[in-house]
Structures are given as structure tokens and as C-alpha cells.
Design a protein around this motif. Sequence first.
Motif, PDB file in Angstrom:
ATOM      1  N   THR A 198       3.789  12.896   9.184  1.00  0.00           N
ATOM      2  CA  THR A 198       3.636  12.891   8.214  1.00  0.00           C
ATOM      3  C   THR A 198       4.409  12.177   7.351  1.00  0.00           C
ATOM      4  N   VAL A 199       4.685  11.725   5.669  1.00  0.00           N
ATOM      5  CA  VAL A 199       4.810  10.644   5.113  1.00  0.00           C
ATOM      6  C   VAL A 199       5.913  11.876   4.069  1.00  0.00           C
ATOM      7  N   VAL A 230       0.897  -0.998   0.133  1.00  0.00           N
ATOM      8  CA  VAL A 230       0.055   0.138  -0.096  1.00  0.00           C
ATOM      9  C   VAL A 230       0.661   0.665  -0.014  1.00  0.00           C
ATOM     10  N   ARG A 231       1.979   1.390   1.329  1.00  0.00           N
ATOM     11  CA  ARG A 231       2.482   2.367   1.096  1.00  0.00           C
ATOM     12  C   ARG A 231       3.650   2.444   0.111  1.00  0.00           C
ATOM     13  N   GLN A 232       4.608   1.546  -0.073  1.00  0.00           N
ATOM     14  CA  GLN A 232       5.681   2.240  -0.867  1.00  0.00           C
ATOM     15  C   GLN A 232       4.991   1.084  -2.321  1.00  0.00           C
ATOM     16  N   TYR A 233       4.547   0.059  -2.832  1.00  0.00           N
ATOM     17  CA  TYR A 233       3.725   0.596  -4.684  1.00  0.00           C
ATOM     18  C   TYR A 233       2.639   1.070  -4.347  1.00  0.00           C
ATOM     19  N   ASP A 245       0.476  14.135   4.555  1.00  0.00           N
ATOM     20  CA  ASP A 245       0.434  13.220   6.245  1.00  0.00           C
ATOM     21  C   ASP A 245      -0.865  11.676   5.717  1.00  0.00           C
ATOM     22  N   ILE A 246      -0.898  11.420   6.412  1.00  0.00           N
ATOM     23  CA  ILE A 246      -1.703   9.730   6.586  1.00  0.00           C
ATOM     24  C   ILE A 246      -1.991   9.457   7.786  1.00  0.00           C
ATOM     25  N   THR A 247      -3.329   8.957   7.889  1.00  0.00           N
ATOM     26  CA  THR A 247      -3.446   8.403   8.921  1.00  0.00           C
ATOM     27  C   THR A 247      -3.741   7.029   8.715  1.00  0.00           C
ATOM     28  N   VAL A 248      -2.454   6.546  10.354  1.00  0.00           N
ATOM     29  CA  VAL A 248      -2.389   5.080  10.852  1.00  0.00           C
ATOM     30  C   VAL A 248      -2.639   4.326  11.768  1.00  0.00           C
ATOM     31  N   THR A 249      -3.460   3.560  11.684  1.00  0.00           N
ATOM     32  CA  THR A 249      -4.051   2.769  12.712  1.00  0.00           C
ATOM     33  C   THR A 249      -3.208   1.100  12.697  1.00  0.00           C
ATOM     34  N   GLU A 250      -2.651   1.343  14.351  1.00  0.00           N
ATOM     35  CA  GLU A 250      -2.311   0.048  15.057  1.00  0.00           C
ATOM     36  C   GLU A 250      -1.855  -0.073  16.216  1.00  0.00           C
TER      37      GLU A 250
END
Length: 661
Positions: free
Chosen positions: A619-620, A44-47, A634-639
Motif C-alpha cells: 500500500t503506497v 516509475v513510482r515518483q515521477y 495498492d501496487i504489486t512489487v516484485t523483488e
Amino acid sequence: MPVAPTVVPVGSVPDGKVSDYLTGKLLNDTPEEYVRQNIEKALVRQYKYSAKDCEPEFPIGVGRSRKRADIAVFGPGQDHTQNNAYILVETKKADIKPSHKTEGVDQLISYMSACLNTKYGMWTNGDDRLCFAKRPDGKGGWTVDEIIDIPGLGQTEEDAQRPKRKDLKPATADNLLFAFRRCHNYIAAHEGKQKTEAFWELLKLIFTKIEDERSKVISFYATPSERENSSIATAAKKRIQDLFTTKVVKKYPTIFDVKDTEIDLKPTVVAYVVTQLQGYSLLASPVDVKGVAYEEIVGSNLRGDRGEFFTPRNACRMAVSMINPQPEERLLDPSCGTGGFLIAAMNHALEFIERSEREQWVDPANGTDSEREELFRRRTEYLSQNVFGIDLNPALVRAAKMNMVMNNDGSGGLFQGNTLENPHRWDALTRKAIPLGSIDVIVSNPPFGAKIPVDDEDTLSQYDLAATWDQDEGGNWDIRVDRHGSSVLQKSQPPEILFIERALQLLKPGTGRMAMVIPNGILNNPGLAYVRHWLVRHAQILAVVDMHRDLFQPGNDTQTSMVLMRRLSAEEVAEAEITGLDYPLFMAVAEKIGHDKRGNVIYRRTDEGEDALISRVETVTEIDQKTGGEVRRDITVTERQVDDELPEVATAYLRWLSEQK
């Protein structure tokens, strides 16, 4: 004043479960699932594939059997059917090898053959990763070729095999750690080198990769044929060797001397390592992702026997947030090791520069050429003029310089030397760059332990804390002197005590401040009361955070505190000697530091005993597909929430500090 990122509780995960990155469903938390979750994040985040176009545990028919592919990727918006599967991924735990009879590469290839329109596949156990392309053989059947990497969304296979700048991908999760480990193991296995020798050769290639990313045209690559054919691989090694010679050795003569200008690896080994790294943008990858990957491989190769235990990143972040270094301030780590603590502080100041510059841009996410040039100028000025480090171990200094280059640079201010020696014996460059009384902020975790005492009389004679102290009946302490009026020195002193005094000597009087890891014995041992007596007469103690005993585990169970202090001015020292100083002091106990004594991550639990989930904004940095430039969003990360109180300690301190007059 910065504060810790806001995190919002969003749910919980039962013990032994993990929330799937793609679906949010609860799955068993197993070693194989750990690998799969890292690959899901990468897809999702790299490819750049959409999470809704990926499906874990995808059912497929293989002959008369029903199987499940670990991950299937589909075209944008396509139905999730076997005929639409575009990429299949098989993930395994680390001890399953590619040659395994039932779970190895052959399993993946059988799945690819059963899915009519599948074009690509990936098999990985983390430490090994193999990618494949399925091609028609012209006879109604298929052949499967090994390739370097699967294509990203909208990317051609050709671009994936030889990426241009726009194709580079910032690393996510532990995927860069996997890549570094994979490369190191490959070098050690195919070159017959010792682990440390393999490590230094790998760092040459990492350095070359970083410097190549600063160029307009990417030349750090190897083709599939170069990786597979030893005679063709010679061309790849020559290309990489030329890059190393022209871009790295000439730019960093203090890291690579004239005897160390060759990449001492076989051409096929160079080609393999290059293919494992070429798709990443190391410069754009998050600091923590790079730090975890780099420090693990450094720690497994260079950890010394002089009390060198690298400060965990969460402890570095807490201390840096509390000490709050600014861009205009001179920053030093007098026992910098591999540079982790220094890099955390340096990047904290760089964030101020980045934020203040972007606030003035017309488009804060993507500046004009002139706006970017001004940001680059300010960053370069700070890194070249205000960031310094010293360490006794030359191998660690070299590794720290490489670490600094990978994390925005600043390596020009790192020096090899004995910080505790008389500064007159430092080399001329160190003396000029770091005179006593010239530093605004120090961050440090000095080596400590009775096994490495300082017993050189010339060194000891510089320090009040190396003298013998006597206490009178009134409880007052004084340095014992001989009949000539000279201080009576102790025979030896542990280095951590001397580092406290030297660090205060290096700070600017009245304003210089530091965060230092200090063994608790210095703070509470009755036999060291004279150290505390001296300390409160030369420094204002700003904060003491009692760290959990497992902070440096596995490896060292010394109980420590993070102590923040400010050097007193001459007038304040005089006042402290006569009447003492009265001021408020922040104190905290960190009972949770995110891992246990074996180094295993511990997650926070809800009242029902389940792992807590949090949502946070991150922030990526991404590579623009058209320009090849860096774009932030900015992305929202759930972990799962790590059971770590250190960010909360930093937030509480900053709140307390803002309330002081």
C-alpha cells in the motif's frame, strides 16, 4: 490480529545477478547497477513515467560511435527511437565523480546533444545528482543549463523547479537516503563544520520541510537562480529562516530553545539543501524509506559509547507484530534512543486507526473533508495521549523527537531522563505522564554492557535484582539481608538487568506486556540464575526468540534474544512464589536475519542456488495531482527475497497464540 504481508514466490535470480526493475531481465549486480535500479524505481513510482516508456541500456549514435544511455525515457506510447528520447539518465557507482573525464557529466551532455529531441538529463552516482535542460541557443545549436529536477509525467519544468503541493513525490527505495547523505556531505564540505554540527543543521531544514508540508501553500523551495547566485540566495535563506522561526521553533520549544533559532548555514548552502529536498513529500513517504534514511545519518553522527546500538528495523517489526499494540493502549520505550522501535510500534497502532476509519468511508481511498478530519482527530488523540519515550542521552532524545515528527509525530511524549533513577527524581512532567504501573505496552532495547555499570547506591536500592542473592541446598533463592533486615546490595549491576525490573514496574499489573531485547547471558549464564528465578515469579514469559549473532553487526556481536512477557498481577505473583505457574511458551531460533556481519544484505536462494524472487502487494501513498491530498493505493512489487526469517517468526507466533485457550 494483523499478520505479516503475504509474499508469493515468482522465480529466481542467479547469484551475482539482479532483476531489472523496468524489464525483468537479469543484469550483473554491481554498485553502478544498485544506483540505476533506485533511479528506475523513482522514474516509475515518483515521477510517474510508465515502465514501458522507459528503456535501460538504450543504444544511441554519438557521431560515428554507438553508445548506450543507462536509461532513456520516451513520451507516452512513443516508439523507442533516438529521435523520441525525451529524458536521458546516466547512473554511476559512488566513487565516480561528476567531473570524471570520461564518465562524468560531460558524457551525459554529449548523449543529450546527440539526441535531437531530448530535453532533459540526469547524472547521478547516488551521493551526487545533477539535472539538466537542453535549450536552443538561437543559432541552430544548443545550450545545456543545470536545473533542480527533471519534470515528472505531465509536469511542466516550472512546476519541477518550484513544486506545488500536487507536485510533491513520496520517496521510493533508497533515493531519500541518497538525498539526506548528499545534503549532509554538502554542508560538511562547504561550511567547514564537524559531522555532528552539519547533522543538526540538516535536521533543522528537514524539520522546516515537514512543517511546511502541513501548510496549504508550499513555501519550502529555492529556485535555480537562488541556488547558483550567492546574492540572490540570501532571499532563499530568509524565506526558509522565516519558516523555521514561525513554524518550527514556536511549535517545538522543547527541541529548539531560544539559543537555537538560527539556521547556521550560508545562503548558498541553504538553497542547495532545499533544492535536494523540495520535491519530496516527507510526510507521505513510506515509514521504512524514511526510517532507513534517517537512522543511517543519525547513526553515523550520534551513536554513543553507552552500549547504544539501534535495533534493526526488521527486528522491531517482528517484535511489534508479536506484541500487537492497540490504539487505546499506552505505549512506552524506556530507552528510546532515536525512536526507531517506538515509531514501529506507534505506526502499528496508527494502522489500526487508519484501517478502521477508512472502512467507514464512502471511498476508502479518498475520504471527504469531514471523514479526513475525524481520522486526523483520532490519530492526534492517540499520538498526544498514548505514546511515550525516555532516554538518558539528550542528543538522542532530540533526534528521536525529530524522527517522531517525520513519522506522524507523537514527540510531545518524549522525555530526557534516567529511567533507572528513582521516579521521585524524574522531572515533574515525566512523573506525571509515566507513573509506575500505568503502561500497557513496552518495546525496548536497553543499553547493555559491563562497561557501563550502575553503581549508585540510591539507584540500586530500588531493585530486587540489584541485591545479593543466595541459593539454599534445596535450590531456592533468597535475597541476602544484613543484621538490620535490609537487603545487601551488590556493588554494581549492568543496566540491562535493572531495565527488566524497571520495565515490569512500569507495566500495568496483570495486563501490561512488553517486548525487550535481552542479552543471552541473562537467559543462560549460571551466575545469573537468580535473575531468572525472580523473573518467572513476576512475569509470564510469552515468547523467546533467539536472534542471530549478527543482528547488531557491524558494530556489536552480543548474542541476544527478543523476549515477550506479561507482568503478573499481585495474586499471580503470590501463586508463583508458592507453587509456580504452568503455561505454554513460544520459542524460536532466528537463523537468518537478512544481513551478514558486515551489514551486507543476504538474499534467499532457491534449491538451485539462485536468488529467489517474490511478489507482494504494498500500500503506497500518493499525492493527488488535482487536490494535492494524499491517496492510498495498492501496487504489486516484485523483488529479490531477503533471507530474513523474522517475519515468519512473527506469523508463527500469532498463529500459535490464536490456538491457545
